[in-house]
Design a protein around this motif. Structure first.
Motif, short mmCIF file in Angstrom:
data_model
loop_
_atom_site.label_atom_id
_atom_site.label_comp_id
_atom_site.label_asym_id
_atom_site.label_seq_id
_atom_site.Cartn_x
_atom_site.Cartn_y
_atom_site.Cartn_z
N GLN A 17 0.83 -1.21 0.00
CA GLN A 17 0.00 0.00 0.00
C GLN A 17 0.86 1.26 0.00
N ILE A 18 1.95 1.26 0.78
CA ILE A 18 2.81 2.45 0.83
C ILE A 18 3.49 2.66 -0.51
N LYS A 19 3.97 1.58 -1.12
CA LYS A 19 4.60 1.71 -2.43
C LYS A 19 3.62 2.28 -3.45
N ARG A 20 2.41 1.77 -3.43
CA ARG A 20 1.39 2.27 -4.36
C ARG A 20 1.09 3.74 -4.10
N THR A 34 -7.76 4.40 -11.58
CA THR A 34 -6.90 4.37 -12.75
C THR A 34 -6.35 2.97 -12.94
N GLU A 35 -6.25 2.54 -14.20
CA GLU A 35 -5.70 1.23 -14.50
C GLU A 35 -4.19 1.19 -14.28
N LYS A 36 -3.55 2.36 -14.23
CA LYS A 36 -2.11 2.40 -14.04
C LYS A 36 -1.72 1.91 -12.64
N TYR A 37 -2.56 2.23 -11.64
CA TYR A 37 -2.30 1.81 -10.26
C TYR A 37 -3.55 1.11 -9.72
N PRO A 38 -3.81 -0.12 -10.14
CA PRO A 38 -5.03 -0.81 -9.67
C PRO A 38 -4.99 -1.04 -8.17
N LYS A 39 -6.15 -1.08 -7.56
CA LYS A 39 -6.23 -1.34 -6.12
C LYS A 39 -5.68 -2.73 -5.81
N ILE A 40 -5.03 -2.83 -4.68
CA ILE A 40 -4.40 -4.09 -4.29
C ILE A 40 -5.45 -5.02 -3.69
#
Length: 479
Positions: free
Chosen positions: A261-264, A288-294
């Motif tokens: 989560q922190i990296k994202r 955004t598709e660039k950073y999808p939810k984990i």
């Protein structure tokens, strides 16, 4: 076995061969033809690059399914008839043409030996060939062996299983505590091969993630990734461990979730194209598709864009910013947390494509936003490269930015040379910072007023004169 003649050369050769290869399984129950089977491990000196039909990514395998060798010695061997060899692999990863070439080599060896016993020579040849995976990659296109999708999972699982079994049997010196440990108590970093004991890695990585210092969740060898060229090494970014590898060390699932989560969050905040929800109680990022939810960290095995640097996001042009309010532009975004649909230009709830809007300016900041901005300007020193605000709790005034790794002076904000960062504080020309390396060693709040330069110094000076003007005004009113 009693039905074979006591002086049968075939029995003698196979029995002798078993003393050399204890894993050789003999079958003398079906006279007059003795047979034997052996599974030859395949661990090439150079990992074999493979690719599957539907996956273009190349995987390097260090452990491959064993070669199964069936030996059939008919009557007349070795003087009159050649042995029969049947070579297979399970799963069948070796191409048929390679297996045929290996079997033909057995017949050629028999002819070369002139009707003499040659089984040991043939097994020695196969052992030597196994070091290059029998040339499977050399005969393949571009040096990469292509496999059907059905073999992908079993091959990868077998490679991991055999590699772990071999690793667990060994003894290694931990690169941190320097004590010898059995392989079962150690972890080998996947991308570089450096070995550390699990206890040391757990202590260090747990502390890094707890403090939010995710850019240091990397190999702890000081020489990892170094080429010896200072200029190249300075630009090269450290490669971070994937969440999946952290779970294999193992770290607690909740700790690994926090790491991911922190990296994202860092990537999202460093991307200028991302906007955040205007609701004060939410302020989540746009979907955004660039950073999808984990959703499942156990499957996050990316080898990185995870290299410790912000994702290089495309910057919006001046024309795009100016005309975002025009029809047919992508202004509608949705908050990933509260699902609010809003305009990414004016941050108002979605008003449709045909309403013109403008960017929110400084005067549009709320009282709370302005107070936060004022506190940051007054109490932090920005990185000169990426402008991330920095506040010191203790230590010297040589700072290294968490975000971009820039070396800079905490007092004046100047760039420092990574090779000699302390020369800045020993240079008499830098009057504001000369011999002030340890000013405020106990932090901003513990040493009273500290004189700063740069933007923070200007804020500090402006506040001083504002207070001074107020003091003089109060004295005049009192007098």
């Amino acid at each position: 076995m009693a039905e074979f003649p006591p002086d049968d050369e075939r029995i003698d050769e196979l029995t002798t061969l078993q003393s050399i290869y204890p894993e050789l399984v003999l079958d003398f129950d079906h006279p007059p033809i003795p047979t034997a089977r052996i599974e030859l491990p395949v661990a090439p000196e150079k990992p074999l690059p493979v690719v599957c039909d539907s996956d273009s990514s190349v995987r390097n395998l260090s452990h491959l399914p064993p070669l199964i060798i069936d030996i059939i010695l008919s009557e007349g061997y070795p003087t009159e008839r050649a042995p029969t060899f049947n070579l297979t692999a399970d799963p069948p990863w070796l191409p048929d043409r390679v297996l045929e070439q290996l079997m033909e080599k057995g017949h050629a060896l028999w002819e070369e030996y002139g009707g003499m016993q040659m089984l040991f020579a043939y097994l020695s040849f196969l052992e030597e060939s196994a070091r290059t995976a029998f040339g499977a990659a050399d005969s393949a296109r571009d040096g990469v062996l292509k496999l059907p999708d059905t073999l992908r999972t079993p091959m990868l699982e077998l490679n991991e299983k055999l590699g772990k079994e071999l690793f667990d049997k060994g003894t290694y010196d931990c690169g941190i505590c320097l004590e010898p440990k059995k392989g079962g108590a150690c972890h080998r970093i996947r991308h570089c091969g450096h070995v550390f004991c699990k206890a040391c890695l757990q202590d260090y990585y747990n502390n890094c993630i707890k403090e939010g210092d995710v850019n240091n969740v990397k190999c702890l060898s000081p020489d990892c990734g170094k080429t010896g060229d200072v200029k190249v090494d300075r630009k090269k970014k450290d490669r971070l461990l994937s969440p999946k590898e952290l779970l294999q060390i193992p770290l607690e699932l909740e700790t690994v979730k926090r790491y991911a989560q922190i990296k994202r969050k860092k990537k999202i905040e460093s991307d200028p194209t991302i906007v955040f929800c205007p609701r004060k109680w939410c302020q989540g990022a746009m979907r955004t598709e660039k950073y999808p939810k984990i959703t499942d960290v156990s499957q996050m095995d990316e080898s990185d864009i995870e290299d410790g640097e912000p994702v290089a996001a495309p910057k919006a042009t001046d024309q795009e910013i100016k005309f975002r309010g025009a029809p047919n532009t992508d202004r509608l975004v949705i908050c990933e947390d509260c699902s609010l649909a809003f305009c990414k230009v004016c941050l108002a709830p979605w008003h449709g494509d045909f309403e013109r809007c403008i960017n929110r300016e400084q005067k549009d900041l709320t009282e709370e936003d302005q107070a936060s901005l004022n506190y940051i300007l007054k109490n932090t020193s920005p990185c000169p490269t990426c402008s991330v605000p920095c506040s010191k709790s203790y230590g010297c005034n040589h700072m290294t930015c968490f975000q971009c790794k820039t070396h800079f002076c905490y007092l004046c904000g100047a760039w420092l040379q990574p090779e000699n960062p302390y020369g800045h504080f020993n240079n008499k020309k830098n009057k504001a910072c000369f011999q002030r390396l340890m000013d405020g060693a106990m932090g901003d709040q513990a040493n009273g007023e500290i004189r700063f330069g740069g933007r923070r110094g200007a804020e500090q000076e402006a506040e001083f004169w504002e207070q001074e003007a107020l003091r003089i005004q109060m004295e005049e009113l009192g007098g």
